[in-house]
Design an enzyme around this catalytic site. Structure first.
Site, PDB file in Angstrom:
ATOM      1  N   ASP A 147       0.858  -1.203   0.000  1.00  0.00           N
ATOM      2  CA  ASP A 147       0.000   0.000   0.000  1.00  0.00           C
ATOM      3  C   ASP A 147       0.889   1.246   0.000  1.00  0.00           C
ATOM      4  O   ASP A 147       2.124   1.153   0.046  1.00  0.00           O
ATOM      5  CB  ASP A 147      -0.949  -0.015   1.216  1.00  0.00           C
ATOM      6  CG  ASP A 147      -2.262   0.736   0.929  1.00  0.00           C
ATOM      7  OD1 ASP A 147      -2.202   1.946   0.606  1.00  0.00           O
ATOM      8  OD2 ASP A 147      -3.333   0.126   1.034  1.00  0.00           O
ATOM      9  N   HIS A 152     -12.886  -0.530  -7.945  1.00  0.00           N
ATOM     10  CA  HIS A 152     -14.029   0.401  -8.014  1.00  0.00           C
ATOM     11  C   HIS A 152     -13.631   1.841  -7.625  1.00  0.00           C
ATOM     12  O   HIS A 152     -14.426   2.757  -7.754  1.00  0.00           O
ATOM     13  CB  HIS A 152     -15.239  -0.115  -7.192  1.00  0.00           C
ATOM     14  CG  HIS A 152     -15.176   0.172  -5.729  1.00  0.00           C
ATOM     15  ND1 HIS A 152     -16.310   0.333  -4.953  1.00  0.00           N
ATOM     16  CD2 HIS A 152     -14.120   0.317  -4.887  1.00  0.00           C
ATOM     17  CE1 HIS A 152     -15.954   0.570  -3.703  1.00  0.00           C
ATOM     18  NE2 HIS A 152     -14.637   0.566  -3.635  1.00  0.00           N
TER      19      HIS A 152
HETATM   20  C1  LIG Z   1     -10.769   1.322  -0.503  1.00  0.00           C
HETATM   21  S1  LIG Z   1      -9.219   1.052   0.225  1.00  0.00           S
HETATM   22  C2  LIG Z   1      -9.174  -0.732   0.322  1.00  0.00           C
HETATM   23  C3  LIG Z   1      -8.272  -1.227   1.384  1.00  0.00           C
HETATM   24  C4  LIG Z   1      -8.262  -2.755   1.543  1.00  0.00           C
HETATM   25  N1  LIG Z   1      -8.029  -3.432   0.288  1.00  0.00           N
HETATM   26  C5  LIG Z   1      -9.571  -3.209   2.137  1.00  0.00           C
HETATM   27  O1  LIG Z   1     -10.504  -3.531   1.407  1.00  0.00           O
HETATM   28  O2  LIG Z   1      -9.665  -3.200   3.379  1.00  0.00           O
HETATM   29  C6  LIG Z   1      -8.109   1.399  -1.112  1.00  0.00           C
HETATM   30  C7  LIG Z   1      -6.664   1.227  -0.734  1.00  0.00           C
HETATM   31  O3  LIG Z   1      -5.862   1.502  -1.894  1.00  0.00           O
HETATM   32  C8  LIG Z   1      -4.707   2.175  -1.483  1.00  0.00           C
HETATM   33  N2  LIG Z   1      -4.100   2.882  -2.632  1.00  0.00           N
HETATM   34  C9  LIG Z   1      -4.551   4.003  -3.253  1.00  0.00           C
HETATM   35  N3  LIG Z   1      -3.715   4.346  -4.250  1.00  0.00           N
HETATM   36  C10 LIG Z   1      -2.699   3.444  -4.253  1.00  0.00           C
HETATM   37  C11 LIG Z   1      -1.538   3.271  -5.048  1.00  0.00           C
HETATM   38  N4  LIG Z   1      -1.250   4.124  -6.046  1.00  0.00           N
HETATM   39  N5  LIG Z   1      -0.717   2.229  -4.784  1.00  0.00           N
HETATM   40  C12 LIG Z   1      -0.996   1.367  -3.756  1.00  0.00           C
HETATM   41  N6  LIG Z   1      -2.102   1.467  -2.972  1.00  0.00           N
HETATM   42  C13 LIG Z   1      -2.941   2.495  -3.211  1.00  0.00           C
HETATM   43  C14 LIG Z   1      -5.227   3.108  -0.418  1.00  0.00           C
HETATM   44  O4  LIG Z   1      -4.216   3.629   0.397  1.00  0.00           O
HETATM   45  C15 LIG Z   1      -6.209   2.199   0.324  1.00  0.00           C
HETATM   46  O5  LIG Z   1      -5.599   1.514   1.389  1.00  0.00           O
END
Ligand SMILES: C[S@@+](CC[C@H](N)C(=O)[O-])C[C@H]1O[C@@H](n2cnc3c(N)ncnc32)[C@H](O)[C@@H]1O
Length: 356
Positions: free
Chosen positions: A223, A261
């Site tokens: 992440d 999404h």
């Molecule tokens: C909606 S959350 C989902 C978190 C986890 N998968 C869950 O369902 O509990 C989206 C995640 O994507 C991460 N994220 C956003 N942009 C990212 C990137 N460019 N590279 C890696 N992670 C990213 C965010 O920090 C966040 O933790």
């Protein structure tokens, strides 16, 4: 306007009710938030039997001059399914309250507590962009969140610890329940795998559940730096920071829960291509997507409306959207994967197994 015709006036008045009803819809959300802030579910749970209104009032952390307003808050929350009213005897004057399945999930100590979810969704940081929605339709900004804050949701989370913590807590709450059902009902998806990366895996809730059931599986939570910063490697779980648009650590399986999404089709294609590059074992390798699939909700109108709410929430906060099976198939095949299987057993979400 001619009001002589009774049918005509009845139709107009019904339409007026509809407009009032939809305009007032936020009252359900805000009353729910208030119930959580005042810990009403916990207070009723602690009482351990139907709780009379007077007892509830004296147990709540409120000013005495607000005592008479509690019944009205409880009335709307009862109507929206968070409590039921209970009268022990026919002669009993005072109403008592009991929890429902929904308010039990709002208990702080419930293993699948969801209290953090309404807290973040209804925080001013996530609500204020809604006031920009019509403005956004007239400008070139990527999202109403961007119009409100001048940056993306993810950049804002990186520089505003309050949002980072609220959001990570909400995702942890959501994923605890979902991961438990995944392990109970779809354990076979992980059989035979040697390594797994949870891309955008937050603080590791999904990976912890998988690693618990598959101790031999080498797991990585991947992440952004502000999310995994300071999280300690334990047993077979490692935390790696990075950007999924640049490179993803290699493994023979990749989990994407509530990730695609958040992004538009072009962005999703980039992520899925990075996933394909990261998969080491092209025969056994797979991507396990957990996300909404529109259109498989049959006649469940609450589920249908919740998916539509989620879709517009994605439009307001991030560049993402919810997808039907055709949209998913198009994305998956365009990214070069050969087949997929949708298992719709996670309520709001489905599990989509994608093979290299
Ligand atoms: C909606 S959350 C989902 C978190 C986890 N998968 C869950 O369902 O509990 C989206 C995640 O994507 C991460 N994220 C956003 N942009 C990212 C990137 N460019 N590279 C890696 N992670 C990213 C965010 O920090 C966040 O933790």
């Amino acid at each position: 306007m001619d009001f002589d015709n009774e049918d005509h006036s009845a139709k107009l008045l019904r339409a007026q009710i509809h407009i009032f009803n939809q305009t007032f819809s936020f009252i359900n959300s805000m009353s729910l938030k208030c119930a959580i802030d005042l810990c009403i579910p916990d207070v009723i749970h602690k009482y351990d039997q139907p709780m009379p209104l007077s007892q509830l009032i004296s147990a709540l952390p409120i000013h005495p001059c607000k005592a008479s307003f509690v019944a009205r808050l409880m009335q709307i929350l009862t109507h929206s399914g968070f409590f039921t009213q209970h009268n022990a005897t026919e002669n009993e004057q005072e109403v008592s309250y009991v929890l429902t399945d929904a308010s039990r999930l709002l208990l702080k100590d419930h293993p699948f507590s969801l209290t953090s979810l309404p807290k973040v969704i209804l925080d001013p940081i996530l609500v204020n962009p809604w006031f920009q929605l019509s403005n956004w339709f007239t400008n070139e900004d990527p999202t109403p969140f961007h119009t409100e804050n001048g940056m993306t949701f993810w950049d804002f989370a990186g520089c505003e610890p309050k949002l980072n913590h609220l959001f990570n807590d909400a995702m942890t709450n959501d994923t605890r329940l979902v991961s438990s059902v995944v392990i109970e009902k779809c354990k076979g998806v992980f059989e035979g795998l040697e390594s797994l990366v949870d891309v955008g895996g937050g603080t590791g809730t999904m990976v912890k559940a998988i690693a618990n059931s598959f101790p031999q599986l080498k797991c990585i939570v991947f992440d952004l730096p502000h999310v995994v910063d300071g999280l300690q490697e334990t047993g077979n779980i490692k935390y790696v920071e990075g950007d999924m648009f640049e490179a993803i650590p290699s493994a023979d399986s990749i989990v994407l829960k509530s990730i695609l999404h958040n992004w538009n089709d072009e962005e999703c294609l980039k992520i899925l291509k990075r996933c394909k590059e990261a998969i080491t074992n092209k025969d056994k390798g797979k991507v396990i997507i957990i996300d909404v699939v529109l259109g498989n909700e049959k006649e469940d109108s609450e589920l249908n409306q919740t998916k539509l709410f989620y879709d517009v929430e994605m439009m307001v906060l991030v560049t993402g959207k919810e997808r039907n099976e055709r949209d998913w198939a198009k994305l998956i095949f365009s990214a070069g994967f050969s087949n997929y299987k949708i298992t719709p057993i996670l309520g709001l979400r489905s599990l989509i197994e994608v093979h290299a």
